[in-house]
Scaffold this active site. Structure first.
Site, mmCIF file in Angstrom:
data_model
loop_
_atom_site.group_PDB
_atom_site.id
_atom_site.type_symbol
_atom_site.label_atom_id
_atom_site.label_comp_id
_atom_site.label_asym_id
_atom_site.label_seq_id
_atom_site.Cartn_x
_atom_site.Cartn_y
_atom_site.Cartn_z
ATOM 1 N NE ARG A 193 -1.772 1.558 3.663
ATOM 2 C CZ ARG A 193 -1.659 1.276 4.951
ATOM 3 N NH1 ARG A 193 -2.339 0.275 5.475
ATOM 4 N NH2 ARG A 193 -0.851 1.971 5.730
ATOM 5 C CE1 TYR A 215 1.494 2.068 8.442
ATOM 6 C CE2 TYR A 215 0.411 3.616 9.937
ATOM 7 C CZ TYR A 215 0.478 2.990 8.707
ATOM 8 O OH TYR A 215 -0.449 3.276 7.745
ATOM 9 C CG HIS A 248 -6.062 2.714 6.968
ATOM 10 N ND1 HIS A 248 -6.584 1.580 6.380
ATOM 11 C CD2 HIS A 248 -7.036 3.216 7.772
ATOM 12 C CE1 HIS A 248 -7.817 1.401 6.809
ATOM 13 N NE2 HIS A 248 -8.117 2.380 7.650
#
Lengths: 383, 338
Positions: free
Chosen positions: A275, A288, A279
């Site tokens: 990705r 992260y 998100h």
């Protein structure tokens, strides 16, 4: 294994010395299947219809990337409430449309809007969930696309049930459920694969393993050798594919759909991808994952990979790229125009489809809202 | 308002609730090829309560499917079958074993019609044996109706008589909306004169019925508590009370009209159910009655319910379940003039 487990198994297993079925044929590919940059690409180019297929996949990738970009822009402009982009995963998203026939069913998750659009659903109808004007803006029966499912993996058993129903009716329908790496931890994923195996339902599960469930990396999600290995525990076929190689995903997914359609049973495909965006627009991926990691995956961007290899193979040139870009810009233009217009919303529709017929209680509540709206309108008239 | 009093004789030809439910399933399977039953042990065994007895043999394993032991998977599979045009009837083996299917029920079954603006209705019936009083060990005696009744998009019905067992189950399966069909398991073996040859016409879901007319006070109940209330009404005659008894049959939608009329007729009301009282169906009923009948009420609406405790071990359940005495005590507290 406890003694009790062992004794019970020995008591009824036909052959206590081995598995009831050889797991070897179910094991996934040892390495993710790749076509781009391998001799398999030349074979595809030279196969009948191969060039057309490759150009079509490339065109869909270009358009798909533009769709993601435009939807992200619309979110920044406040036209969409939220957008979980599939940027970097377009090879998986567009492969879905090519692998399915009309009449087959797609069961998407919330990040799969591009797959839904690729299947032929209008972008305006596809994005109502994320725009916030309707939960599902399209007719699922028009293109055989179930509503985008937000609770993870809960749509997977639906795909099994639909495929099972189709098989009982003697139809050749295949159902394809899209799940993410995080979704494979859900109980519904397990139950769906187990039911699929037991019922021998013509269903394919495509796991887009993009490395993260929001912030949680795969290592914290599963200790499985690969997610595709989970198939073996259900007695179904596992496949592993490079999810950034659009030709490989198309090939493996098409084989899986054919496998299911021919009655050989369900298939679990794991597509390894990434990705590239956060998100959603509300997420901060910098908390992260490192910029270096993202850069590594940007170097394996499915769109640039495809374009480079197809140019090298002489399948596409500037003309094809320009034509695809032109189509992508037309889609972006159309999206800008469509989403510029404020949606027409009827508050009274809130009560229309809760039941086939509104209950007496809902009639009362509808009357209450109608009165409130009338009072508001009267107040505005006085101004 | 209709009045019907169940006959509870044990005459020859008497039928159990269990066999009436079985008959309803058989007739539905026979009349509509899109009806499919699925659940744990429903095939070869005929279900742990034998409600699907003989159906797999008569209609084949596909029409009465033994599934893996996974309630979310069962209901999720039923959703997909319904999407493809089938009319699934799901059996959950016991009330407390239905909880794994709660997400499918609340997040998909209840919402799919609404989510798709009416394009994708899910005509699914979820049969759940519920309630206690059978000496069941933990997880076999829950009354879970409030969870379901609280969920928009679901119909929640529960029969208390043999005739309603047949009629309501036929109506549930025929409904284009999802129906949670709660079967009072302790009434499975209760018998009534009921002819399977000429079943009563199927009534639409959503109507309560007055089981007993009375003038002193109105008991409002459903499912397993109906026989208890009828017994209490008989016993109340010795106290000089003439009690009316309303059987709700449908918790959602709720029949405000019948209930309010029955309460206005007496001016006093007690709601009776097995499940815990706090935030339960009885609280909703008491509120609705108060809102509609305030000026007709001589006393606050009282509730007689199970205690607010996890369902007790079977050797203690008689203290938890509403009984005749507890109901009569409540009636006695309805502020009678001396």
């Amino acid at each position: 294994m406890t003694v009790l487990d062992h004794d019970l198994a020995a008591a009824w297993t036909p052959d206590a010395h081995g598995p009831r079925r050889d797991p070897a044929p179910l094991l996934p590919d040892r390495e993710p299947v790749r076509v781009l940059g391998t001799p398999a690409l030349r074979r595809t180019v030279d196969s009948p219809g191969g060039r057309e297929l490759l150009r079509d996949l490339h065109r869909r990738l270009v358009v798909g990337r533009r769709f993601n970009q435009q939807a992200t822009t619309l979110t920044k402009q406040g036209r969409l409430a939220v957008y979980p982009a599939s940027t970097g995963q377009e090879a998986c998203q567009i492969a879905v449309a090519g692998a399915l026939r009309p009449g087959d069913w797609l069961f998407p998750s919330y990040r799969d809007t591009l797959a839904v659009v690729s299947r032929g659903v209008d972008p305006l109808e596809t994005l109502t969930l994320l725009r916030g004007n309707a939960h599902c803006g399209y007719d699922p029966y028009q293109h055989q696309v179930a509503p985008l499912s937000t609770p993870l993996a809960t749509q997977a058993p639906h795909a099994v049930g639909l495929a099972h129903a189709a098989r009982m009716r003697g139809d050749s329908t295949v159902a394809l459920a899209l799940v993410g790496d995080g979704g494979t931890s859900e109980g519904d994923f397990h139950e769906a694969l187990n039911f699929a195996g037991v019922l021998n339902a013509p269903v394919v599960f495509l796991v887009q393993n993009n490395g993260y469930a929001i912030s949680v990396p795969l290592a914290k999600q599963s200790a499985a050798p690969t997610l595709a290995h989970k198939a073996v525990g259900y007695g179904i076929q596992g496949r592993l594919v490079d999810g950034n190689d659009a030709v490989a995903v198309h090939t493996v997914l098409s084989e899986a759909v054919q496998h299911a359609r021919s009655g050989e049973g369900p298939v679990l495909v794991e597509a390894v991808t990434y990705r590239l965006e956060a998100h959603t627009n509300a997420d901060d991926a910098g908390r992260y994952r490192s910029a270096e990691e993202v850069a590594d995956w940007q170097a394996r961007d499915p769109l640039t990979l495809m374009e480079r290899h197809l140019r090298e193979a002489g399948v596409i040139g500037d003309a094809e790229v320009a034509a695809a870009t032109d189509e992508a810009e037309q889609l972006a233009d159309r999206m800008r125009t469509l989403f510029h217009v404020k949606p027409d919303l009827d508050p009274m529709s809130l009560f229309e489809h809760v039941y086939a017929e509104p209950t007496p209680q809902l009639r009362e509540q509808a009357a209450q809202l109608a009165a409130e709206l009338a009072a508001e309108a009267a107040t505005e008239d006085q101004r | 308002m209709t009045t019907a009093t169940p006959s509870r004789t044990r005459a020859a030809g008497a039928t159990t609730l269990a066999s009436a439910l079985n008959r309803a399933l058989r007739d539905s399977l026979r009349e509509d090829p899109s009806v499919h039953i699925l659940g744990e042990d429903v095939g070869t065994l005929g279900g742990v309560f034998r409600i699907t007895d003989g159906l797999a043999a008569e209609f084949g394993a596909d029409r009465c499917l033994d599934t893996p032991l996974a309630e979310a998977g069962i209901l999720g599979t039923a959703v997909g079958m319904a999407m493809y045009g089938l009319r699934p009837v799901v059996e959950m083996q016991f009330d407390a074993f239905a909880y794994p299917a709660f997400e499918q029920l609340v997040s998909h079954v209840a919402r799919m019609r609404n989510r798709t603006a009416g394009r994708m209705p899910l005509p699914i019936t979820v049969r759940i044996p519920y309630g206690g009083g059978i000496g069941g060990v933990e997880h076999h005696s829950d009354s879970s109706e409030a969870y379901y009744a609280h969920t928009p998009g679901l119909h929640v019905v529960t029969p208390a008589t043999v005739a309603d067992g047949y009629g309501l189950l036929r109506a549930a399966i025929a409904s284009d909306d999802p129906v949670v069909f709660l079967e009072p398991k302790r009434l499975y073996w209760s018998k009534e004169d009921w002819s399977a040859e000429a079943p009563a016409p199927v009534e639409p879901i959503g109507r309560a019925v007055v089981r007993r007319r009375g003038t002193s006070a109105t008991l409002i109940t459903y499912g397993p508590s109906l026989p208890v209330c009828l017994e209490a009404a008989e016993a109340a005659k010795a106290e000089g009370w003439d009690l009316a008894v309303v059987d709700l049959r449908s918790l959602a939608p709720f029949d405000d009209e019948t209930v309010a009329a029955a309460v206005r007729a007496t001016g006093r009301a007690v709601v009776v159910h097995e499940s815990s009282g706090f935030a339960g169906v009885g609280a909703e009923i008491a509120a609705r009655v108060s809102e509609r009948c305030f000026h007709h009420l001589a006393a606050p609406v009282l509730r007689v319910t199970g205690f607010d405790i996890p369902y007790p071990p079977p050797m203690l359940e008689q203290h938890h379940l509403p009984g005749v005495d507890r109901i009569l005590d409540a009636v006695g507290r309805l502020q009678w003039e001396q």
